[in-house]
Design a protein around this motif. Sequence first.
Motif, PDB file in Angstrom:
ATOM      1  N   PRO A   1      31.411 -46.013   3.890  1.00 39.22           N
ATOM      2  CA  PRO A   1      31.988 -47.337   4.666  1.00 39.22           C
ATOM      3  C   PRO A   1      32.777 -48.026   3.381  1.00 39.22           C
ATOM      4  O   PRO A   1      32.441 -47.842   2.184  1.00 39.22           O
ATOM      5  CB  PRO A   1      30.760 -48.300   5.265  1.00 39.22           C
ATOM      6  CG  PRO A   1      30.263 -48.087   3.965  1.00 39.22           C
ATOM      7  CD  PRO A   1      30.119 -46.347   3.414  1.00 39.22           C
ATOM      8  N   LYS A   2      33.287 -49.017   4.158  1.00 43.47           N
ATOM      9  CA  LYS A   2      33.868 -49.783   3.104  1.00 43.47           C
ATOM     10  C   LYS A   2      33.441 -50.567   2.468  1.00 43.47           C
ATOM     11  O   LYS A   2      32.895 -51.232   2.193  1.00 43.47           O
ATOM     12  CB  LYS A   2      35.495 -50.314   3.754  1.00 43.47           C
ATOM     13  CG  LYS A   2      36.476 -50.910   3.255  1.00 43.47           C
ATOM     14  CD  LYS A   2      37.535 -50.565   2.343  1.00 43.47           C
ATOM     15  CE  LYS A   2      38.511 -51.259   1.770  1.00 43.47           C
ATOM     16  NZ  LYS A   2      39.896 -50.462   1.516  1.00 43.47           N
ATOM     17  N   GLY A   3      34.152 -50.082   0.774  1.00 41.50           N
ATOM     18  CA  GLY A   3      33.655 -51.157   0.134  1.00 41.50           C
ATOM     19  C   GLY A   3      31.738 -50.329  -0.334  1.00 41.50           C
ATOM     20  O   GLY A   3      31.780 -51.441  -1.816  1.00 41.50           O
ATOM     21  N   ILE A   4      31.342 -49.079  -0.193  1.00 42.31           N
ATOM     22  CA  ILE A   4      30.787 -49.255  -0.821  1.00 42.31           C
ATOM     23  C   ILE A   4      30.206 -47.912  -1.084  1.00 42.31           C
ATOM     24  O   ILE A   4      30.450 -46.768  -0.079  1.00 42.31           O
ATOM     25  CB  ILE A   4      29.243 -49.325   0.517  1.00 42.31           C
ATOM     26  CG1 ILE A   4      28.851 -50.844   0.916  1.00 42.31           C
ATOM     27  CG2 ILE A   4      27.770 -48.287  -0.045  1.00 42.31           C
ATOM     28  CD1 ILE A   4      28.390 -51.040   2.863  1.00 42.31           C
ATOM     29  N   LEU A   5      30.599 -47.580  -2.285  1.00 49.21           N
ATOM     30  CA  LEU A   5      29.799 -45.869  -3.169  1.00 49.21           C
ATOM     31  C   LEU A   5      30.842 -44.959  -2.203  1.00 49.21           C
ATOM     32  O   LEU A   5      30.841 -44.379  -1.786  1.00 49.21           O
ATOM     33  CB  LEU A   5      28.524 -45.551  -2.213  1.00 49.21           C
ATOM     34  CG  LEU A   5      27.320 -45.490  -3.120  1.00 49.21           C
ATOM     35  CD1 LEU A   5      26.065 -45.087  -2.146  1.00 49.21           C
ATOM     36  CD2 LEU A   5      27.505 -45.661  -4.265  1.00 49.21           C
ATOM     37  N   ASP A   6      32.596 -46.033  -2.072  1.00 51.78           N
ATOM     38  CA  ASP A   6      33.998 -45.367  -1.621  1.00 51.78           C
ATOM     39  C   ASP A   6      34.959 -45.173  -2.980  1.00 51.78           C
ATOM     40  O   ASP A   6      35.721 -45.463  -2.163  1.00 51.78           O
ATOM     41  CB  ASP A   6      33.936 -45.960  -0.707  1.00 51.78           C
ATOM     42  CG  ASP A   6      34.567 -47.810  -0.227  1.00 51.78           C
ATOM     43  OD1 ASP A   6      33.618 -48.130  -1.661  1.00 51.78           O
ATOM     44  OD2 ASP A   6      35.592 -47.888  -0.220  1.00 51.78           O
TER      45      ASP A   6
ATOM     46  N   SER B   1      37.719 -44.521  -5.558  1.00 53.30           N
ATOM     47  CA  SER B   1      38.371 -43.552  -5.795  1.00 53.30           C
ATOM     48  C   SER B   1      39.379 -43.048  -6.732  1.00 53.30           C
ATOM     49  O   SER B   1      39.726 -45.160  -6.466  1.00 53.30           O
ATOM     50  CB  SER B   1      38.580 -42.639  -4.573  1.00 53.30           C
ATOM     51  OG  SER B   1      39.501 -42.737  -4.097  1.00 53.30           O
ATOM     52  N   ALA B   2      40.303 -42.714  -7.331  1.00 51.74           N
ATOM     53  CA  ALA B   2      41.306 -43.128  -7.816  1.00 51.74           C
ATOM     54  C   ALA B   2      42.727 -43.807  -6.970  1.00 51.74           C
ATOM     55  O   ALA B   2      42.829 -44.716  -7.673  1.00 51.74           O
ATOM     56  CB  ALA B   2      42.364 -41.539  -8.492  1.00 51.74           C
ATOM     57  N   GLN B   3      42.396 -43.906  -5.963  1.00 49.78           N
ATOM     58  CA  GLN B   3      43.205 -44.693  -4.727  1.00 49.78           C
ATOM     59  C   GLN B   3      42.768 -45.576  -4.335  1.00 49.78           C
ATOM     60  O   GLN B   3      43.004 -46.307  -3.075  1.00 49.78           O
ATOM     61  CB  GLN B   3      43.004 -43.602  -3.238  1.00 49.78           C
ATOM     62  CG  GLN B   3      44.101 -42.387  -3.652  1.00 49.78           C
ATOM     63  CD  GLN B   3      43.322 -40.947  -4.616  1.00 49.78           C
ATOM     64  OE1 GLN B   3      42.207 -40.770  -3.620  1.00 49.78           O
ATOM     65  NE2 GLN B   3      44.397 -40.583  -5.189  1.00 49.78           N
ATOM     66  N   GLY B   4      41.697 -46.002  -5.437  1.00 44.57           N
ATOM     67  CA  GLY B   4      40.447 -47.635  -4.651  1.00 44.57           C
ATOM     68  C   GLY B   4      39.442 -46.621  -3.623  1.00 44.57           C
ATOM     69  O   GLY B   4      39.172 -45.592  -3.497  1.00 44.57           O
ATOM     70  N   ASN B   5      38.764 -48.578  -2.808  1.00 39.95           N
ATOM     71  CA  ASN B   5      38.183 -48.686  -2.284  1.00 39.95           C
ATOM     72  C   ASN B   5      38.698 -47.437  -0.636  1.00 39.95           C
ATOM     73  O   ASN B   5      39.443 -48.082  -0.183  1.00 39.95           O
ATOM     74  CB  ASN B   5      37.265 -49.530  -2.281  1.00 39.95           C
ATOM     75  CG  ASN B   5      36.482 -50.696  -3.505  1.00 39.95           C
ATOM     76  OD1 ASN B   5      37.532 -51.365  -3.911  1.00 39.95           O
ATOM     77  ND2 ASN B   5      35.127 -49.548  -3.087  1.00 39.95           N
ATOM     78  N   VAL B   6      37.529 -46.649  -0.286  1.00 40.59           N
ATOM     79  CA  VAL B   6      38.795 -45.894   0.764  1.00 40.59           C
ATOM     80  C   VAL B   6      37.830 -45.387   1.390  1.00 40.59           C
ATOM     81  O   VAL B   6      38.313 -45.142   2.497  1.00 40.59           O
ATOM     82  CB  VAL B   6      39.149 -44.339   0.313  1.00 40.59           C
ATOM     83  CG1 VAL B   6      40.385 -44.533  -0.784  1.00 40.59           C
ATOM     84  CG2 VAL B   6      38.003 -43.444  -0.679  1.00 40.59           C
TER      85      VAL B   6
END
Length: 321
Positions: A193-198, A200-205
Amino acid sequence: MAANSLVPTRFIILSDTHNFEFSDKSSQPLQLPTPKADVLLHCGDLTEVGGVSSFQKAINMIASFDAELKLVIAGNHDLELDKTFWEARRGDESGRENPEAHEMAVKAMIGPLAVDAGVIFLNEGTHSFTLKNGATFSIYASPYTPVFCDWAFAYEHHEDRFNEPHQTAKGTTSIATNPILDHTDIVMTHGPPKGILDWSAQGNVGCPNLLKAIQRVRPKMHCFGHVHEGYGVEVINWNKPAPDPKPLRKNEAIHRFFEEDPIDNPYPDPFEWQNVASGEGTLAVNAAIMTANNKPENAPWIIDLDLPRAKQCRQGSRLQK
């Protein structure tokens, strides 16, 4: 719920194995023999780019685990398992070479090899199981993630697979045929889900619509993978306001929600956390064993959950809604 109506149940959780093979490399924490568990959860990406032989290889790998129940979903890399995706490719070279690949891949996941390995391949939806220890639980499973390049099991960013129309956010269209049901014990999706352990180099995905569903359902545990860099655990306290998502510092992907200090995965011992009452907290687990460099240097997570005791114990019972 009274203490004697709860049953301690051990889970071993992994994801993104991508054609993993056991070896004696010291950098590879996942070794044989694996610790015994009641339930194994594999959150998808069994393979690199699909292939029937790769699915068979993954089944043989999972067969090595010692667990009463082994529940597996697909991920975006498991191409042939997505019928819609594969049928759309019939006009290109890969589809023309093997038009029956979808049926063969599904057969690999539910056929004799999988049965002998104790693997149960879950389609999207809600399922129920009762274990020999008397514990019972419901689990929602979905292999789908927001569209990213040309991978399988994708949905558009404005589409919501997890909530009914009256539950969706403004500007979002519900396409849910199997929404996450209220009071579900465990949610297993391929992506976060958004903002939880997500991160990456592209941000919160992660997916904001999945987050909305998790906030609504408040399961005991939500496990996933997909974003290798987000590997770790977060203990979500629904009685506290969530902080804004923030990038993780290098080597700090393993962390707890609302705590600043990183923690280590104690594998093969269980991760110690305080089981909380249903609806008050959720343990989020990103179990991708592959690192950002696609090396199998992350260990699975061993998680103990207190699950309700079944009123009538029917071993291995299953309900799909």
